[in-house]
Write an enzyme that holds these catalytic residues in place. Sequence first.
Site, PDB file in Angstrom:
ATOM      1  N   LYS A 134       0.854  -1.190   0.000  1.00  0.00           N
ATOM      2  CA  LYS A 134       0.000   0.000   0.000  1.00  0.00           C
ATOM      3  C   LYS A 134       0.887   1.235   0.000  1.00  0.00           C
ATOM      4  O   LYS A 134       1.725   1.402   0.887  1.00  0.00           O
ATOM      5  CB  LYS A 134      -0.903  -0.007   1.237  1.00  0.00           C
ATOM      6  N   LYS A 158      -2.293  -1.571  -3.658  1.00  0.00           N
ATOM      7  CA  LYS A 158      -3.146  -0.388  -3.592  1.00  0.00           C
ATOM      8  C   LYS A 158      -2.303   0.865  -3.703  1.00  0.00           C
ATOM      9  O   LYS A 158      -1.321   0.951  -2.984  1.00  0.00           O
ATOM     10  CB  LYS A 158      -3.903  -0.412  -2.259  1.00  0.00           C
TER      11      LYS A 158
HETATM   12  C1  PBG Z   1      -7.055   3.507   5.617  1.00  0.00           C
HETATM   13  C2  PBG Z   1      -7.619   3.355   4.242  1.00  0.00           C
HETATM   14  C3  PBG Z   1      -7.552   4.307   3.223  1.00  0.00           C
HETATM   15  C4  PBG Z   1      -8.201   3.770   2.098  1.00  0.00           C
HETATM   16  C5  PBG Z   1      -8.653   2.515   2.475  1.00  0.00           C
HETATM   17  N1  PBG Z   1      -8.264   2.266   3.795  1.00  0.00           N
HETATM   18  C6  PBG Z   1      -7.070   5.693   3.209  1.00  0.00           C
HETATM   19  C7  PBG Z   1      -5.698   6.025   3.579  1.00  0.00           C
HETATM   20  O1  PBG Z   1      -4.791   5.208   3.653  1.00  0.00           O
HETATM   21  O2  PBG Z   1      -5.545   7.224   3.807  1.00  0.00           O
HETATM   22  C8  PBG Z   1      -8.330   4.466   0.794  1.00  0.00           C
HETATM   23  C9  PBG Z   1      -9.252   3.883  -0.194  1.00  0.00           C
HETATM   24  C10 PBG Z   1      -9.560   4.764  -1.351  1.00  0.00           C
HETATM   25  O3  PBG Z   1      -8.938   5.804  -1.593  1.00  0.00           O
HETATM   26  O4  PBG Z   1     -10.469   4.388  -2.097  1.00  0.00           O
HETATM   27  N2  PBG Z   1      -7.899   2.992   6.608  1.00  0.00           N
END
Ligand code: PBG
Length: 326
Positions: free
Chosen positions: A197, A250
């Site tokens: 991520k 991601k």
């Molecule tokens: C964190 C989380 C995020 C997303 C999913 N889980 C945001 C982040 O890391 O700031 C983002 C998903 C998206 O942008 O569609 N709990």
Amino acid sequence: MFFPEYRPRRMRMNENLRRMVRETRLSVDNLIYPLFVTEGEGVKSEISSMPGNYRLSIDDLVREVAEAQSLGIPAVILFGIPDEKKKDEIGSEAWNPDGIVQRAIRAIKKEVKDVIVITDVCIDEFTTHGHCGLVKGDEILNDPTLELLAKIALSHAQAGADMVAPSDMMDGRVRAIRETLDDDGFQNTPIMAYSVKYASGYYGPFREACDSAPRFGDRRSYQMDPANSREGLREANLDIEEGADIIMVKPALAYLDIIYMLKQEYDYPIAAYNVSGEYSMIKAGAKLGWIDGDRVMMETLLSIKRAGADMILTYFAKEAAKILGR
Ligand code: PBG
């Protein structure tokens, strides 16, 4: 053989030929639909930067899940938006057995048959500081956060979640969650780990949806540097060693090379998150009349599948399912 003996265009001459040699197929089976659940009743408030997506109270959420299920979508992933007053330094509302996510799971399980309920496991939506780990001064603490994540995952499993998905990027959290689930008899609850991520600008609209932007600093001390790919292999490897059942990349679109790389390297199922900013860009372009929204949506999802994703978390799930079902 080369031109003029060999002509690749021969096999593109009509749709039947094209169907016969098509290498990748997107299926509704590949889709996971992310949903935002909030307090209240009859609440369906559109997220302005994500047209067609809403913050839903539990009653409307159940209807939305039922609709997704009737379109053939096999799974949803839930994000909780707690009452602002319930947020604290440690995100304790996240493991409240009567918290927003836990109640939502129970309601879905009661009303909708045969849908996989995945839950996002993280504290950022539940903390006053908006970080994914405990905070001390300017530092995001790793090890003390693990116990909280495990508690959250367990509370979701106890409420009936079919799968948990830690998105925090703390080191060691998959093992902590696996051990806690196993100790409590949830050996059959899979973990979908947000393994690779990145610290990405593409999460902007999601943070608007959840009001979860960090109140100070950024997430670069725990989410990955967009410049790195080999580090992604190590992250995926760690999560697999710790017991992940599915590894996730991601965002998806700017990281298709990472999806491809993991596909070559591992025989574990791979998920890709077609994140909020990727959704919003296509919606915005379509609204301006600059691109054909449906066409670019399907092309984008197909590209993620072609790169190697077995499943795609996408806000387009319902729209894509409708097109695939035609
Ligand atoms: C964190 C989380 C995020 C997303 C999913 N889980 C945001 C982040 O890391 O700031 C983002 C998903 C998206 O942008 O569609 N709990």
